[in-house]
Design a protein around this motif. Structure first.
Motif, PDB file in Angstrom:
ATOM      1  N   SER A  51       0.830  -1.204   0.000  1.00  0.00           N
ATOM      2  CA  SER A  51       0.000   0.000   0.000  1.00  0.00           C
ATOM      3  C   SER A  51       0.868   1.260   0.000  1.00  0.00           C
ATOM      4  N   ARG A  97      -2.760  -0.209  -6.551  1.00  0.00           N
ATOM      5  CA  ARG A  97      -4.215  -0.316  -6.461  1.00  0.00           C
ATOM      6  C   ARG A  97      -4.692  -1.407  -7.412  1.00  0.00           C
ATOM      7  N   ARG A 108      -8.987  -0.103  -5.603  1.00  0.00           N
ATOM      8  CA  ARG A 108      -9.380   1.136  -6.276  1.00  0.00           C
ATOM      9  C   ARG A 108     -10.828   1.472  -5.923  1.00  0.00           C
TER      10      ARG A 108
END
Length: 241
Positions: free
Chosen positions: A117, A122, A150
């Motif tokens: 992350s 994403r 996303r």
């Protein structure tokens, strides 16, 4: 060590790496339920990617806690572009070797979701199947999964409910009576009810979009089927709006 994994849990599953792909070995229950898990994920992912669960070309999927790649390979065979992530180095090595032998292009990485992350990655879908009952901090784990998804994407989790029946069948029965799993695989206190998971997911910016029970059919380690019964195993889709 970061918040969502502990050295003991990583070592436990790393030690099973050599036997992960043996359908009669210690991961036999995962082999038995894997067609149901992958089919369920594909069916709920398909509407946003052409509508055909058998052809997920273009869908990007992250498999968190992928182990040696059972679910990652299942989604890759349906056309998804899959990244597999696991903190256990031997499991990732086994995953890479098996995918190469099968001619599958899967991007396997060693690490934890909060690490990925931080890179800004994403995905259309993030899976963590039979993982959340092993993490040290469910809230942090869910926030990391949400951050990797996303907007408009989906987080898929499968796990075990914390009920008397799950203790009887998934803990005592599976580990000590039938010996379907190595002893110590699960800690019943870390199982999570759908209500608890739904509340924790909301705090992470996710909402429950679908949930189903998963139950074995017939003999131990036989095929599994979808059910309304969520008292032991269940799978859930969490939407990120």
């Amino acid at each position: 060590m970061t918040a969502t994994a502990t050295p003991g849990e990583i070592a436990k599953f790393d030690a099973l790496a050599a036997d992960w792909w043996d359908p009669r070995g210690p991961m036999a229950p995962l082999h038995a339920m894997n067609p149901l898990r992958c089919g369920w994920v594909a069916r709920h992912l398909a509407p946003a990617h052409g509508g055909n669960p058998g052809h997920l070309a273009g869908a990007t999927v992250l498999d968190v806690g992928c182990g040696a790649g059972l679910a990652a390979e299942g989604l890759a065979r349906l056309g998804a572009r899959v990244t597999g992530l696991d903190a256990a180095p031997a499991a990732i090595a086994a995953a890479r070797a098996h995918a190469a032998a099968e001619g599958l292009d899967i991007d396997y990485r060693q690490g934890m979701p909060e690490d990925l992350s931080a890179e800004g990655a994403r995905f259309d879908a993030v899976m963590a199947l039979e993982v959340i009952e092993h993490v040290a901090d469910r809230g942090a784990f869910l926030r990391a999964l949400a951050g990797l998804t996303r907007p408009g994407g989906t987080v898929f989790l499968s796990t075990l409910n914390r009920t008397a029946r799950s203790w009887l069948f998934a803990k005592a029965g599976a580990e000590y009576v039938l010996r379907l799993l190595p002893r110590g695989t699960h800690d019943w206190k870390m199982f999570v009810s759908p209500a608890e998971l739904g509340a924790e997911a909301r705090r992470a910016g996710l909402r429950v979009a679908a949930i189903s029970g998963m139950v074995p059919q017939g003999a131990p380690n036989g095929p599994w089927r979808e059910s309304r019964d969520v008292a032991v195993n269940y799978i859930v889709a969490l939407a990120r709006d």
